[in-house]
Design a protein around this motif. Structure first.
Motif, PDB file in Angstrom:
ATOM      1  N   ALA A 280       1.021  -1.268  -0.069  1.00  0.00           N
ATOM      2  CA  ALA A 280      -0.223   0.136   0.026  1.00  0.00           C
ATOM      3  C   ALA A 280       1.070   1.178   0.087  1.00  0.00           C
ATOM      4  O   ALA A 280       0.640   2.281  -0.710  1.00  0.00           O
ATOM      5  CB  ALA A 280      -1.089  -0.111   1.463  1.00  0.00           C
ATOM      6  N   VAL A 281       1.966   1.102   0.745  1.00  0.00           N
ATOM      7  CA  VAL A 281       2.881   2.406   0.640  1.00  0.00           C
ATOM      8  C   VAL A 281       3.505   2.473  -0.479  1.00  0.00           C
ATOM      9  O   VAL A 281       3.495   3.629  -1.003  1.00  0.00           O
ATOM     10  CB  VAL A 281       4.007   2.104   1.609  1.00  0.00           C
ATOM     11  N   ILE A 282       3.921   1.624  -1.206  1.00  0.00           N
ATOM     12  CA  ILE A 282       4.674   1.744  -2.529  1.00  0.00           C
ATOM     13  C   ILE A 282       3.594   2.227  -3.602  1.00  0.00           C
ATOM     14  O   ILE A 282       3.941   2.972  -4.381  1.00  0.00           O
ATOM     15  CB  ILE A 282       4.903   0.203  -3.021  1.00  0.00           C
ATOM     16  N   ALA A 283       2.160   1.630  -3.539  1.00  0.00           N
ATOM     17  CA  ALA A 283       1.242   2.100  -4.472  1.00  0.00           C
ATOM     18  C   ALA A 283       1.124   3.752  -4.018  1.00  0.00           C
ATOM     19  O   ALA A 283       0.831   4.364  -5.158  1.00  0.00           O
ATOM     20  CB  ALA A 283       0.037   1.413  -4.344  1.00  0.00           C
ATOM     21  N   GLU A 284       0.959   3.987  -2.984  1.00  0.00           N
ATOM     22  CA  GLU A 284       0.725   5.529  -2.600  1.00  0.00           C
ATOM     23  C   GLU A 284       2.071   6.285  -3.180  1.00  0.00           C
ATOM     24  O   GLU A 284       1.713   7.499  -3.918  1.00  0.00           O
ATOM     25  CB  GLU A 284       0.671   5.593  -1.215  1.00  0.00           C
ATOM     26  N   ARG A 285       3.183   5.736  -3.175  1.00  0.00           N
ATOM     27  CA  ARG A 285       4.627   6.320  -3.473  1.00  0.00           C
ATOM     28  C   ARG A 285       4.430   6.683  -5.058  1.00  0.00           C
ATOM     29  O   ARG A 285       4.704   7.743  -5.450  1.00  0.00           O
ATOM     30  CB  ARG A 285       5.691   5.690  -3.207  1.00  0.00           C
ATOM     31  N   ASP A 286       3.926   5.607  -5.800  1.00  0.00           N
ATOM     32  CA  ASP A 286       3.868   5.780  -7.308  1.00  0.00           C
ATOM     33  C   ASP A 286       2.990   6.635  -7.817  1.00  0.00           C
ATOM     34  O   ASP A 286       3.102   7.331  -8.650  1.00  0.00           O
ATOM     35  CB  ASP A 286       3.690   4.477  -7.878  1.00  0.00           C
ATOM     36  N   GLU A 287       1.827   6.717  -6.911  1.00  0.00           N
ATOM     37  CA  GLU A 287       0.678   7.712  -7.245  1.00  0.00           C
ATOM     38  C   GLU A 287       1.118   9.101  -7.044  1.00  0.00           C
ATOM     39  O   GLU A 287       1.091  10.075  -7.897  1.00  0.00           O
ATOM     40  CB  GLU A 287      -0.354   7.478  -6.220  1.00  0.00           C
ATOM     41  N   TRP A 288       2.071   9.319  -6.003  1.00  0.00           N
ATOM     42  CA  TRP A 288       2.289  10.684  -5.701  1.00  0.00           C
ATOM     43  C   TRP A 288       3.448  11.063  -6.879  1.00  0.00           C
ATOM     44  O   TRP A 288       3.610  12.278  -7.167  1.00  0.00           O
ATOM     45  CB  TRP A 288       2.962  11.045  -4.251  1.00  0.00           C
ATOM     46  N   LYS A 289       4.266  10.076  -7.161  1.00  0.00           N
ATOM     47  CA  LYS A 289       5.349  10.461  -8.155  1.00  0.00           C
ATOM     48  C   LYS A 289       4.748  10.643  -9.527  1.00  0.00           C
ATOM     49  O   LYS A 289       5.159  11.626 -10.088  1.00  0.00           O
ATOM     50  CB  LYS A 289       6.203   9.273  -8.230  1.00  0.00           C
ATOM     51  N   ASP A 290       3.517   9.981  -9.773  1.00  0.00           N
ATOM     52  CA  ASP A 290       3.072  10.305 -11.003  1.00  0.00           C
ATOM     53  C   ASP A 290       2.244  11.780 -11.238  1.00  0.00           C
ATOM     54  O   ASP A 290       2.477  12.363 -12.037  1.00  0.00           O
ATOM     55  CB  ASP A 290       1.894   9.054 -11.385  1.00  0.00           C
ATOM     56  N   ARG A 291       1.605  12.159  -9.994  1.00  0.00           N
ATOM     57  CA  ARG A 291       1.443  13.385  -9.796  1.00  0.00           C
ATOM     58  C   ARG A 291       2.269  14.357  -9.992  1.00  0.00           C
ATOM     59  O   ARG A 291       2.006  15.486 -10.768  1.00  0.00           O
ATOM     60  CB  ARG A 291       0.528  13.482  -8.411  1.00  0.00           C
ATOM     61  N   ALA A 292       3.476  14.365  -9.191  1.00  0.00           N
ATOM     62  CA  ALA A 292       4.423  15.295  -9.461  1.00  0.00           C
ATOM     63  C   ALA A 292       5.018  15.406 -10.715  1.00  0.00           C
ATOM     64  O   ALA A 292       5.205  16.556 -11.164  1.00  0.00           O
ATOM     65  CB  ALA A 292       5.537  14.879  -8.520  1.00  0.00           C
ATOM     66  N   LEU A 293       5.034  14.279 -11.564  1.00  0.00           N
ATOM     67  CA  LEU A 293       5.662  14.256 -12.808  1.00  0.00           C
ATOM     68  C   LEU A 293       4.520  15.038 -13.833  1.00  0.00           C
ATOM     69  O   LEU A 293       5.122  15.808 -14.668  1.00  0.00           O
ATOM     70  CB  LEU A 293       5.812  13.043 -13.830  1.00  0.00           C
ATOM     71  N   ARG A 294       3.318  14.920 -13.462  1.00  0.00           N
ATOM     72  CA  ARG A 294       2.158  15.606 -14.465  1.00  0.00           C
ATOM     73  C   ARG A 294       2.384  17.129 -13.905  1.00  0.00           C
ATOM     74  O   ARG A 294       2.079  17.758 -15.091  1.00  0.00           O
ATOM     75  CB  ARG A 294       1.025  15.076 -14.127  1.00  0.00           C
ATOM     76  N   VAL A 295       2.345  17.354 -12.841  1.00  0.00           N
ATOM     77  CA  VAL A 295       2.430  18.807 -12.222  1.00  0.00           C
ATOM     78  C   VAL A 295       3.716  19.629 -12.876  1.00  0.00           C
ATOM     79  O   VAL A 295       3.800  20.608 -13.499  1.00  0.00           O
ATOM     80  CB  VAL A 295       2.646  18.914 -10.879  1.00  0.00           C
ATOM     81  N   ALA A 296       4.881  18.856 -13.107  1.00  0.00           N
ATOM     82  CA  ALA A 296       6.071  19.499 -13.534  1.00  0.00           C
ATOM     83  C   ALA A 296       5.859  19.717 -15.199  1.00  0.00           C
ATOM     84  O   ALA A 296       6.217  20.662 -15.761  1.00  0.00           O
ATOM     85  CB  ALA A 296       7.180  18.525 -13.361  1.00  0.00           C
ATOM     86  N   ALA A 297       5.415  18.732 -15.588  1.00  0.00           N
ATOM     87  CA  ALA A 297       5.027  18.882 -17.078  1.00  0.00           C
ATOM     88  C   ALA A 297       3.998  20.056 -17.441  1.00  0.00           C
ATOM     89  O   ALA A 297       4.115  20.783 -18.436  1.00  0.00           O
ATOM     90  CB  ALA A 297       4.517  17.530 -17.770  1.00  0.00           C
ATOM     91  N   GLU A 298       3.018  20.059 -16.660  1.00  0.00           N
ATOM     92  CA  GLU A 298       1.893  21.198 -16.645  1.00  0.00           C
ATOM     93  C   GLU A 298       2.583  22.502 -16.618  1.00  0.00           C
ATOM     94  O   GLU A 298       2.621  23.506 -17.438  1.00  0.00           O
ATOM     95  CB  GLU A 298       0.987  20.937 -15.814  1.00  0.00           C
ATOM     96  N   MET A 299       3.436  22.627 -15.516  1.00  0.00           N
ATOM     97  CA  MET A 299       4.346  23.950 -15.476  1.00  0.00           C
ATOM     98  C   MET A 299       5.172  24.403 -16.741  1.00  0.00           C
ATOM     99  O   MET A 299       5.272  25.362 -16.961  1.00  0.00           O
ATOM    100  CB  MET A 299       5.153  23.606 -14.170  1.00  0.00           C
TER     101      MET A 299
END
Length: 211
Positions: free
Chosen positions: A39-58
């Motif tokens: 569950a921790v790994i899945a949550e980490r991957d989810e936050w990583k994906d969100r961070a990459l999307r935010v960086a691309a959007e910026m």
């Protein structure tokens, strides 16, 4: 002696252990012990994906802001720049009409015109307005050049610029006035020597080998 009381004791002990494991978040099956880590790994991957999307959007927002800033700047000075093009044209015509081999005050006048033209073009370039004046033989660019006349040429290949009639200008990469040019006609270029071109004709008549 009956084994029933002993079995009851073992069953009671198993029930107590299961209750204790449940209270501490542990299960009886070993394969379920890694569930919290998964569950921790899945949550980490989810936050990583969100961070990459935010960086691309910026990054996209940054590029869009730069484009809008350039567009706003170009729009603000485009009309003013077009008005100044007439001044640049007059200076260029004056220099073309000015005598080249003269002495005295005329030389100073021509020099002053050349310095004024150089300063004006430098001011243009500093503010993003660049002069477009293709050289003879340069490839024709439909985005920067406008073909006014097509003429045959012995030195310039077909489709290339033969002469610049009026300089063009581009502002921040956008053409605000194309350069008016003469284009070499199709089939132009260096031609092979004609062995009949210089053949003399009898009775003093010249022979045209090109006919």
């Amino acid at each position: 002696m009956s084994d029933k009381p002993l079995n009851d004791d073992f069953n009671a002990m198993d029930a107590d252990m299961a209750e204790t494991n449940a209270e501490h978040g542990l299960d009886a099956h070993p394969s379920d012990d890694l569930a919290p880590l998964d569950a921790v790994i899945a949550e980490r991957d989810e936050w990583k994906d969100r961070a990459l999307r935010v960086a691309a959007e910026m990054e996209n927002l940054k590029r869009r802001a730069e484009t809008q800033q350039n567009d706003a700047r170009a729009f603000a000075i485009q009309r003013f720049a077009k008005d100044l093009l007439g001044v640049a044209d007059n200076l260029e015509r004056a220099l073309m009409a000015a005598p080249k081999d003269t002495d005295g005050p005329t030389v100073a006048l021509v020099t002053g015109l050349e310095m004024t033209q150089k300063a004006l073009l430098q001011a243009f370039e500093t503010n993003g307005l660049k002069r477009v004046a293709p050289e003879t033989g340069e490839a024709f660019n439909p985005h920067l050049h406008q073909a006014m006349i097509e003429q045959p040429s012995d030195t310039v290949p077909g489709g290339a610029v033969l002469q610049t009639m009026q300089s063009g200008f581009e502002l921040f990469g956008r053409t605000i006035r194309p350069a008016m040019v003469v284009v070499a006609a199709k089939g132009s270029g260096a031609q092979g020597a004609n062995p009949y071109g210089a053949a003399p004709a009898p009775e003093g008549q010249s022979f045209d080998g090109k006919a």
